[in-house]
Design a protein around this motif. Sequence first.
Motif, PDB file in Angstrom:
ATOM      1  N   LEU A  76       0.747  -1.178  -0.066  1.00 12.59           N
ATOM      2  CA  LEU A  76      -0.029  -0.031   0.098  1.00 12.59           C
ATOM      3  C   LEU A  76       0.713   1.325  -0.118  1.00 12.59           C
ATOM      4  CD1 LEU A  76      -3.008  -0.963   2.557  1.00 12.59           C
ATOM      5  CD2 LEU A  76      -3.478  -0.238   0.325  1.00 12.59           C
ATOM      6  N   THR A  79       2.877   1.650  -3.338  1.00 11.46           N
ATOM      7  CA  THR A  79       1.794   1.879  -4.488  1.00 11.46           C
ATOM      8  C   THR A  79       1.462   3.181  -4.504  1.00 11.46           C
ATOM      9  OG1 THR A  79       1.012  -0.329  -4.263  1.00 11.46           O
ATOM     10  CG2 THR A  79      -0.417   1.095  -5.645  1.00 11.46           C
ATOM     11  N   LEU A  80       1.094   3.742  -3.107  1.00  9.30           N
ATOM     12  CA  LEU A  80       0.667   5.059  -2.876  1.00  9.30           C
ATOM     13  C   LEU A  80       1.858   6.051  -3.411  1.00  9.30           C
ATOM     14  CD1 LEU A  80      -0.966   7.356  -1.684  1.00  9.30           C
ATOM     15  CD2 LEU A  80       0.204   7.024   0.432  1.00  9.30           C
ATOM     16  N   LEU A  83       2.586   5.817  -7.378  1.00 12.27           N
ATOM     17  CA  LEU A  83       1.163   6.513  -8.380  1.00 12.27           C
ATOM     18  C   LEU A  83       1.122   7.945  -7.818  1.00 12.27           C
ATOM     19  CD1 LEU A  83      -1.451   3.550  -8.073  1.00 12.27           C
ATOM     20  CD2 LEU A  83      -0.020   4.214  -9.624  1.00 12.27           C
ATOM     21  N   LEU A  84       1.363   8.440  -6.950  1.00 12.90           N
ATOM     22  CA  LEU A  84       1.367   9.764  -6.397  1.00 12.90           C
ATOM     23  C   LEU A  84       2.451  10.563  -7.676  1.00 12.90           C
ATOM     24  CD1 LEU A  84       1.111  10.677  -2.844  1.00 12.90           C
ATOM     25  CD2 LEU A  84      -0.573  11.327  -4.467  1.00 12.90           C
ATOM     26  N   SER A  87       1.300  10.172 -11.363  1.00 14.93           N
ATOM     27  CA  SER A  87       0.005  10.643 -11.525  1.00 14.93           C
ATOM     28  C   SER A  87       0.143  12.205 -11.635  1.00 14.93           C
ATOM     29  CB  SER A  87      -1.264  10.114 -10.811  1.00 14.93           C
ATOM     30  OG  SER A  87      -0.765  10.631  -9.472  1.00 14.93           O
ATOM     31  N   LYS A 101      -8.349  11.968 -16.325  1.00 16.83           N
ATOM     32  CA  LYS A 101      -9.005  11.681 -15.137  1.00 16.83           C
ATOM     33  C   LYS A 101      -9.377  10.309 -15.035  1.00 16.83           C
ATOM     34  CE  LYS A 101     -13.629  12.869 -13.640  1.00 16.83           C
ATOM     35  NZ  LYS A 101     -14.902  13.722 -13.891  1.00 16.83           N
ATOM     36  N   ILE A 104      -6.298   8.225 -14.051  1.00 10.87           N
ATOM     37  CA  ILE A 104      -6.085   8.350 -12.810  1.00 10.87           C
ATOM     38  C   ILE A 104      -6.761   7.634 -11.989  1.00 10.87           C
ATOM     39  CG2 ILE A 104      -5.715  10.114 -10.649  1.00 10.87           C
ATOM     40  CD1 ILE A 104      -3.902  10.517 -12.963  1.00 10.87           C
ATOM     41  N   HIS A 105      -8.102   7.461 -12.096  1.00 14.80           N
ATOM     42  CA  HIS A 105      -9.298   6.833 -11.360  1.00 14.80           C
ATOM     43  C   HIS A 105      -8.798   5.316 -11.410  1.00 14.80           C
ATOM     44  CE1 HIS A 105     -12.165   9.759  -9.675  1.00 14.80           C
ATOM     45  NE2 HIS A 105     -12.178   9.940 -11.018  1.00 14.80           N
ATOM     46  N   LEU A 107      -6.043   3.876 -12.342  1.00 10.58           N
ATOM     47  CA  LEU A 107      -4.591   3.498 -11.522  1.00 10.58           C
ATOM     48  C   LEU A 107      -4.637   3.274 -10.058  1.00 10.58           C
ATOM     49  CD1 LEU A 107      -1.832   5.746 -13.291  1.00 10.58           C
ATOM     50  CD2 LEU A 107      -1.922   3.187 -13.065  1.00 10.58           C
ATOM     51  N   PHE A 108      -5.257   4.326  -9.381  1.00  6.65           N
ATOM     52  CA  PHE A 108      -5.532   4.364  -7.965  1.00  6.65           C
ATOM     53  C   PHE A 108      -6.540   3.204  -7.287  1.00  6.65           C
ATOM     54  CE2 PHE A 108      -3.502   8.320  -7.966  1.00  6.65           C
ATOM     55  CZ  PHE A 108      -2.215   8.418  -7.012  1.00  6.65           C
ATOM     56  N   SER A 109      -7.636   2.936  -8.235  1.00  2.00           N
ATOM     57  CA  SER A 109      -8.583   2.007  -7.810  1.00  2.00           C
ATOM     58  C   SER A 109      -8.066   0.451  -7.819  1.00  2.00           C
ATOM     59  CB  SER A 109      -9.670   2.193  -8.776  1.00  2.00           C
ATOM     60  OG  SER A 109     -10.325   3.169  -8.696  1.00  2.00           O
ATOM     61  N   GLY A 111      -4.857  -0.268  -7.885  1.00  3.76           N
ATOM     62  CA  GLY A 111      -3.607  -0.294  -6.924  1.00  3.76           C
ATOM     63  C   GLY A 111      -4.236  -0.664  -5.531  1.00  3.76           C
ATOM     64  N   MET A 112      -5.451   0.024  -5.172  1.00  2.00           N
ATOM     65  CA  MET A 112      -6.004  -0.329  -3.939  1.00  2.00           C
ATOM     66  C   MET A 112      -6.682  -1.760  -3.922  1.00  2.00           C
ATOM     67  SD  MET A 112      -8.116   2.385  -1.633  1.00  2.00           S
ATOM     68  CE  MET A 112      -8.675   3.032  -3.329  1.00  2.00           C
ATOM     69  N   ILE A 116      -6.203  -5.447  -1.031  1.00  2.01           N
ATOM     70  CA  ILE A 116      -7.468  -5.703  -0.450  1.00  2.01           C
ATOM     71  C   ILE A 116      -7.838  -7.052  -0.877  1.00  2.01           C
ATOM     72  CG2 ILE A 116      -9.793  -5.201  -0.045  1.00  2.01           C
ATOM     73  CD1 ILE A 116      -8.986  -2.160  -0.120  1.00  2.01           C
TER      74      ILE A 116
ATOM     75  N   LEU B   6      -7.753  18.683 -11.355  1.00  2.00           N
ATOM     76  CA  LEU B   6      -7.441  17.041 -11.457  1.00  2.00           C
ATOM     77  C   LEU B   6      -6.535  16.825 -10.595  1.00  2.00           C
ATOM     78  CD1 LEU B   6      -6.702  16.516 -15.376  1.00  2.00           C
ATOM     79  CD2 LEU B   6      -8.048  15.520 -13.945  1.00  2.00           C
ATOM     80  N   LEU B   9      -7.782  14.871  -7.402  1.00  3.01           N
ATOM     81  CA  LEU B   9      -7.787  13.306  -7.554  1.00  3.01           C
ATOM     82  C   LEU B   9      -6.972  12.502  -6.774  1.00  3.01           C
ATOM     83  CD1 LEU B   9      -9.226  12.562 -11.411  1.00  3.01           C
ATOM     84  CD2 LEU B   9     -10.496  12.645  -9.164  1.00  3.01           C
ATOM     85  N   PRO B  10      -5.704  12.747  -7.090  1.00  4.48           N
ATOM     86  CA  PRO B  10      -4.836  11.511  -6.483  1.00  4.48           C
ATOM     87  C   PRO B  10      -4.534  11.960  -4.814  1.00  4.48           C
ATOM     88  CG  PRO B  10      -3.691  12.867  -8.339  1.00  4.48           C
ATOM     89  CD  PRO B  10      -4.966  13.396  -8.201  1.00  4.48           C
ATOM     90  N   TYR B  13      -7.335  10.173  -3.335  1.00  3.71           N
ATOM     91  CA  TYR B  13      -6.828   8.737  -3.332  1.00  3.71           C
ATOM     92  C   TYR B  13      -5.853   8.426  -2.012  1.00  3.71           C
ATOM     93  CZ  TYR B  13      -9.735   6.978  -6.973  1.00  3.71           C
ATOM     94  OH  TYR B  13     -10.808   6.531  -7.867  1.00  3.71           O
ATOM     95  N   MET B  14      -4.879   9.320  -1.748  1.00  4.04           N
ATOM     96  CA  MET B  14      -4.007   9.530  -1.014  1.00  4.04           C
ATOM     97  C   MET B  14      -4.762   9.099   0.456  1.00  4.04           C
ATOM     98  SD  MET B  14      -1.212  12.236   0.205  1.00  4.04           S
ATOM     99  CE  MET B  14      -2.441  12.805   1.323  1.00  4.04           C
ATOM    100  N   TYR B  17      -5.767   5.819   1.037  1.00  7.38           N
ATOM    101  CA  TYR B  17      -4.522   4.930   0.946  1.00  7.38           C
ATOM    102  C   TYR B  17      -4.176   4.762   2.720  1.00  7.38           C
ATOM    103  CZ  TYR B  17      -3.950   3.219  -3.647  1.00  7.38           C
ATOM    104  OH  TYR B  17      -3.921   2.295  -4.989  1.00  7.38           O
ATOM    105  N   LEU B  20      -5.877   3.041   4.938  1.00  8.01           N
ATOM    106  CA  LEU B  20      -5.704   1.792   4.780  1.00  8.01           C
ATOM    107  C   LEU B  20      -4.426   1.121   5.622  1.00  8.01           C
ATOM    108  CD1 LEU B  20      -6.902   0.833   1.171  1.00  8.01           C
ATOM    109  CD2 LEU B  20      -8.037   0.200   3.225  1.00  8.01           C
ATOM    110  N   ILE B  21      -3.419   2.107   5.228  1.00  6.46           N
ATOM    111  CA  ILE B  21      -1.979   1.877   5.691  1.00  6.46           C
ATOM    112  C   ILE B  21      -1.972   1.835   7.464  1.00  6.46           C
ATOM    113  CG2 ILE B  21       0.424   2.721   5.915  1.00  6.46           C
ATOM    114  CD1 ILE B  21       0.090   3.624   3.242  1.00  6.46           C
TER     115      ILE B  21
END
Lengths: 157, 147
Positions: A76, A79-80, A83-84, A87, A101, A104-105, A107-109, A111-112, A116, B6, B9-10, B13-14, B17, B20-21
Motif C-alpha cells: 500500500l 503503490t501510493l 502512483l502519486l 499521476s 481523469k 488516474i481513477h 490506476l489508484f482503484s 492499486g488499492m 485488499i 485534476l 484526484l490523487p 486517493y492518498m 490509502y 488503509l496503511i
Amino acid sequence: MKFLVTKDLAHSTLLSYLMGSVVFAILLYLGFDMVLHAYVIGLDMQSASVTLFGDVENFVEPVLIDSLLLQVHIDLFMTLFALLILSSIFIRLYSDKVMTKWIIHLLFSLGMLAPIALLFAYFVSASLTAIWLVSFVLWHILASIVAVIILKKLLFK
Amino acid sequence: MKNIALYSLPIRYMLIYVILILVSGLWLFLLSQGLECSESIISTLKNVIASPAEKSVEGLIEVATPHLFAIGTLIFVTAHFMLFSTKFSQKLSLIVAMFLFMFALFDIFAYFAMTFGLVVSGWIKLVALSGFVLLFLFMLGLVGISL
C-alpha cells in the motif's frame, strides 16, 4: 507534488530531466515489483493459491497472516508513492486530455483493490485470488504505459 | 496552469490509502501482541497493558528503521498539501504537523522504553499509538476538507 506543479516546464530543462529520471526509475520499479511478487506470492492462480492456502500433498504450509499483512502494508505504501509521483507528472503533461481523469481513477482503484483482494482471498474465498491477480497485473501494466507515455512526451517534445 | 482540479484526484486517493496503511499497521501491531490467540481486541489491549510481548532490541530496530523513513515521508507529503489550503491557517497546519511528527517519534520509540525496563506496563505504547493515529486522522480530515 507541489514541486512538480510550480515551475514552468518549458523554461526548466533541469525539472524536465528530473521528471524523466524519476519516471524511468518508477518504470524499473514496476518491472521489479512484478518479479518480486512472482517470487513471494506467485503470478499465476496455482502458485498464488499454494502460497495462500498451502499444499497438503507437497507439505507446503500456508503463509502466516503476519507475513501476508506485512506484505499488504508495504505494498500500500509503495503503490501510493509510485502512483502519486506518476499521476502528478501525468496530469502536468496531459491535463487537457479527457482520458487523464479516468486513467488516474483506474490506476489508484486497481492499486488499492490488489492488496485488499489478497487479504479477502485469504480470509473469505480462494476465488478472490483471481481478482488480486488481475488487478495487480493490470495496475502495473497501466502504470508502465503511463510512464512510457510520459517519457515519450519528455524526450520527443 | 490548466485543469488544476485534476490534482485533487490523487490527493483524495492518498487519504484513503493512508487510512488503509494505518489500519493494516494497527492490525499488525495487535497480531504481534497475540491477537490470534486472544478472544477479542479488548483482551489483546488488556494484555498489552498488563504484559506486553517481549521484543529484542534487534527486532525493535528492524521495525523502527523503515518506519522512521516511511512515517516521516508520509507526514511530510500529507501535511505539505495544507500549503494550498484556503480554509485553515498555516499556523494550525504547522501545529498539527509538528505534533504529528512528535507523536510519530514517540510511537516508534515507545517500545524501547519497555524493552530497556524504564516502564513495565505497555500503556505507554498504547497512548503513543492511539495519539499518533488520531492526530494523523485529524490531519487527513484537514486535507480532505481543504480540497
